[in-house]
Design a protein around this motif. Structure first.
Motif, short mmCIF file in Angstrom:
data_model
loop_
_atom_site.label_atom_id
_atom_site.label_comp_id
_atom_site.label_asym_id
_atom_site.label_seq_id
_atom_site.Cartn_x
_atom_site.Cartn_y
_atom_site.Cartn_z
N LEU A 45 7.97 2.63 -1.26
CA LEU A 45 6.54 2.33 -1.30
C LEU A 45 6.06 1.81 0.06
N ARG A 46 6.91 1.05 0.72
CA ARG A 46 6.56 0.56 2.06
C ARG A 46 6.54 1.72 3.06
N ALA A 47 7.51 2.63 2.92
CA ALA A 47 7.54 3.80 3.82
C ALA A 47 6.25 4.62 3.67
N ALA A 48 5.81 4.77 2.43
CA ALA A 48 4.61 5.58 2.17
C ALA A 48 3.37 4.90 2.75
N ALA A 49 3.31 3.56 2.66
CA ALA A 49 2.17 2.84 3.24
C ALA A 49 2.21 2.95 4.77
N MET A 50 3.40 2.81 5.33
CA MET A 50 3.58 2.89 6.78
C MET A 50 3.12 4.24 7.31
N ARG A 51 3.47 5.31 6.61
CA ARG A 51 3.15 6.68 7.04
C ARG A 51 1.65 6.82 7.31
N PHE A 52 0.83 6.25 6.40
CA PHE A 52 -0.61 6.44 6.54
C PHE A 52 -1.26 5.38 7.44
N TRP A 53 -0.62 4.24 7.56
CA TRP A 53 -1.14 3.29 8.55
C TRP A 53 -0.98 3.93 9.94
N PHE A 55 9.37 9.79 -2.14
CA PHE A 55 8.35 9.53 -1.13
C PHE A 55 7.01 10.09 -1.59
N ASP A 56 7.06 11.30 -2.16
CA ASP A 56 5.84 11.95 -2.65
C ASP A 56 5.17 11.10 -3.74
N VAL A 57 6.00 10.58 -4.64
CA VAL A 57 5.48 9.74 -5.73
C VAL A 57 4.88 8.45 -5.14
N ALA A 58 5.56 7.88 -4.17
CA ALA A 58 5.09 6.62 -3.57
C ALA A 58 3.76 6.82 -2.84
N VAL A 59 3.64 7.92 -2.10
CA VAL A 59 2.38 8.23 -1.42
C VAL A 59 1.25 8.28 -2.45
N TRP A 67 13.00 2.28 -4.72
CA TRP A 67 11.56 2.28 -4.94
C TRP A 67 10.78 1.30 -4.05
N PRO A 68 11.16 0.00 -3.97
CA PRO A 68 10.35 -0.93 -3.17
C PRO A 68 10.26 -0.51 -1.69
N LEU A 69 11.37 -0.07 -1.11
CA LEU A 69 11.33 0.33 0.29
C LEU A 69 10.56 1.64 0.48
N GLN A 114 1.26 -4.71 3.65
CA GLN A 114 1.49 -6.15 3.45
C GLN A 114 1.65 -6.48 1.97
N ALA A 115 0.83 -5.85 1.14
CA ALA A 115 0.93 -6.11 -0.31
C ALA A 115 2.29 -5.68 -0.84
N ARG A 116 2.81 -4.53 -0.37
CA ARG A 116 4.12 -4.06 -0.85
C ARG A 116 5.25 -4.96 -0.36
N ILE A 117 5.12 -5.46 0.89
CA ILE A 117 6.15 -6.35 1.42
C ILE A 117 6.16 -7.66 0.63
N GLN A 118 4.96 -8.17 0.35
CA GLN A 118 4.88 -9.48 -0.30
C GLN A 118 5.19 -9.43 -1.79
N ALA A 119 4.69 -8.39 -2.46
CA ALA A 119 4.77 -8.40 -3.94
C ALA A 119 5.65 -7.29 -4.50
N GLY A 120 6.12 -6.36 -3.68
CA GLY A 120 6.99 -5.30 -4.20
C GLY A 120 6.27 -4.45 -5.22
N ALA A 121 7.01 -4.06 -6.25
CA ALA A 121 6.44 -3.16 -7.25
C ALA A 121 7.17 -3.34 -8.56
N PRO A 122 6.49 -3.05 -9.67
CA PRO A 122 7.21 -3.03 -10.94
C PRO A 122 8.30 -1.96 -10.88
N GLN A 123 9.36 -2.16 -11.66
CA GLN A 123 10.48 -1.20 -11.65
C GLN A 123 10.02 0.18 -12.13
N LEU A 124 10.69 1.21 -11.64
CA LEU A 124 10.42 2.56 -12.13
C LEU A 124 10.87 2.68 -13.58
N PRO A 125 10.16 3.48 -14.40
CA PRO A 125 10.60 3.67 -15.79
C PRO A 125 11.92 4.44 -15.87
#
Ligand SMILES: Nc1ncnc2c1ncn2[C@@H]1O[C@H](COP(=O)(O)OP(=O)(O)OP(=O)(O)O)[C@@H](O)[C@H]1O
Ligand SMILES: N[C@@H](CCO)C(=O)O
Length: 322
Positions: free
Chosen positions: A274-282, A226-230, A270-272, A311-322
């Motif tokens: 990133l959405r959680a982190a966006a939600m937290r600040f919205w 979560f910290d990384v996603a924020v 990871w994809p979910l 919305q961007a995370r829901i629509q396009a997700g994210a590249p995979q974590l290394p």
């Protein structure tokens, strides 16, 4: 200036008698920040920051103050809370909790490059590892239960479309947080607000060095992911629409993973996350926007930015974590 509680030179002189930090040289209100009252405090012995906590209570604060102390003791670059003659690191000013911490060098970078991202990523991983043997426990107080409490209060201010988005995401996140997948994520003390304005860099733009992480007052025990996603939701995006800057994202995540490799469970979540982190600040920005407090000057952050990031995370997700 976001000074909610004015402090006079006389107040600061009296406060300093509780410490072995020398006597007052200068006191200057800090205009940035929307949560606490901060002053730069120079004494005959050094440079410090005086923080008066406007929201957090004496009961909640030891976690943050002792976490900063613990991390500083483990050579993570963070403000070191100063200890009073009576052994305490927390005191009271104008009836509110207050602390004096060391002033870090440098300034935040609003236009970070690859080197800034590498430094921030590696330092966050070091902070996570250093926090493993921290003894105090406190959850992230701005996590799912808080969203569940606050969303009904801001719903009346939202359009039908926004209300549908926030409620659907709350349902998705409620399922995610209850899942075995979430429970399997490595966790521990986390900063939970590592935006670019909470990291100071020394040096110039081309050759930065890490000054340190500030503003631990949203920290809590949470999934490290979560910290990384924020952080990457703020550091590695085009601000206009929340889309990724792939080079920055890759630099940030690789630097983190070199210090603490991501687990298979984290890669899956990871994809979910990133959405959680966006939600937290919205949610928090909506809440701050619709319940303004008195201050000499106060500029709440724009809530719609994180609506776009979500919305961007829901629509396009994210590249995979290394
Ligand atoms: N220990 C420190 N060393 C150097 N500068 C600091 C330190 N603490 C705070 N500052 C300065 O004060 C500013 C405001 O501090 P901070 O971000 O902690 O305020 P806040 O009200 O808690 O913030 P926020 O609104 O982000 O929650 C920072 O941007 C930084 O310039
Ligand atoms: N980082 C938060 C502010 C609280 O520190 C935000 O940008 O909404």
């Amino acid at each position: 200036m976001a000074v909610f509680t004015p402090v006079s030179d006389k107040d600061a002189q009296a406060l300093l008698t509780q410490y072995n930090l020398g006597s007052l040289v200068s006191l200057q209100g800090i205009s940035a920040g929307i949560e606490n009252t901060n002053y730069f405090l120079d004494t005959t012995q050094g440079r410090y920051v005086l923080t008066i906590f406007e929201v957090l209570t004496h009961q909640q604060l030891p976690f943050y103050i002792e976490l900063m102390h613990h991390l500083a003791q483990h050579s993570v670059p963070v403000p070191e809370p100063q200890t009073q003659r009576n052994g305490e690191r927390l005191t009271t000013l104008h009836g509110k909790p207050c602390a004096i911490v060391s002033r870090l060098r440098g300034r935040h970078e609003s236009d970070p490059g690859v080197t800034h991202c590498r430094l921030a990523g590696a330092t966050l991983a070091q902070a996570h590892l250093a926090g493993r043997d921290f003894m105090l426990q406190q959850p992230n107080l701005r996590s799912l239960p808080w969203w569940q409490e606050v969303i009904p209060k801001v719903l009346p201010f939202l359009s039908a479309q926004q209300a549908a988005l926030i409620q659907a995401e709350l349902a998705t996140q409620t399922r995610f947080f209850a899942s075995a997948e979430h429970a399997a994520l490595p966790s521990g003390p986390a900063h939970c607000d590592l935006f670019r304005d909470n990291v100071l860099f020394d040096g110039d733009h081309e050759h930065p060095s890490m000054g340190g992480f500030i503003d631990f007052y949203f920290a809590g025990c949470d999934a490290w992911l979560f910290d990384v996603a924020v952080a990457v939701n703020d550091w590695c995006i085009h601000r206009a629409d929340g889309s990724w800057q792939p080079e920055l994202l890759q630099a940030w995540l690789h630097a983190y993973a070199q210090v603490r490799p991501f687990t298979p469970e984290e890669k899956q979540a990871w994809p979910l996350m990133l959405r959680a982190a966006a939600m937290r600040f919205w949610v928090s920005r909506l809440y701050d926007f619709y319940r303004p407090r008195e201050a000499e000057t106060l500029q709440p952050h724009d809530p719609s930015h994180f609506e776009r990031v979500l919305q961007a995370r829901i629509q396009a997700g994210a590249p995979q974590l290394p």
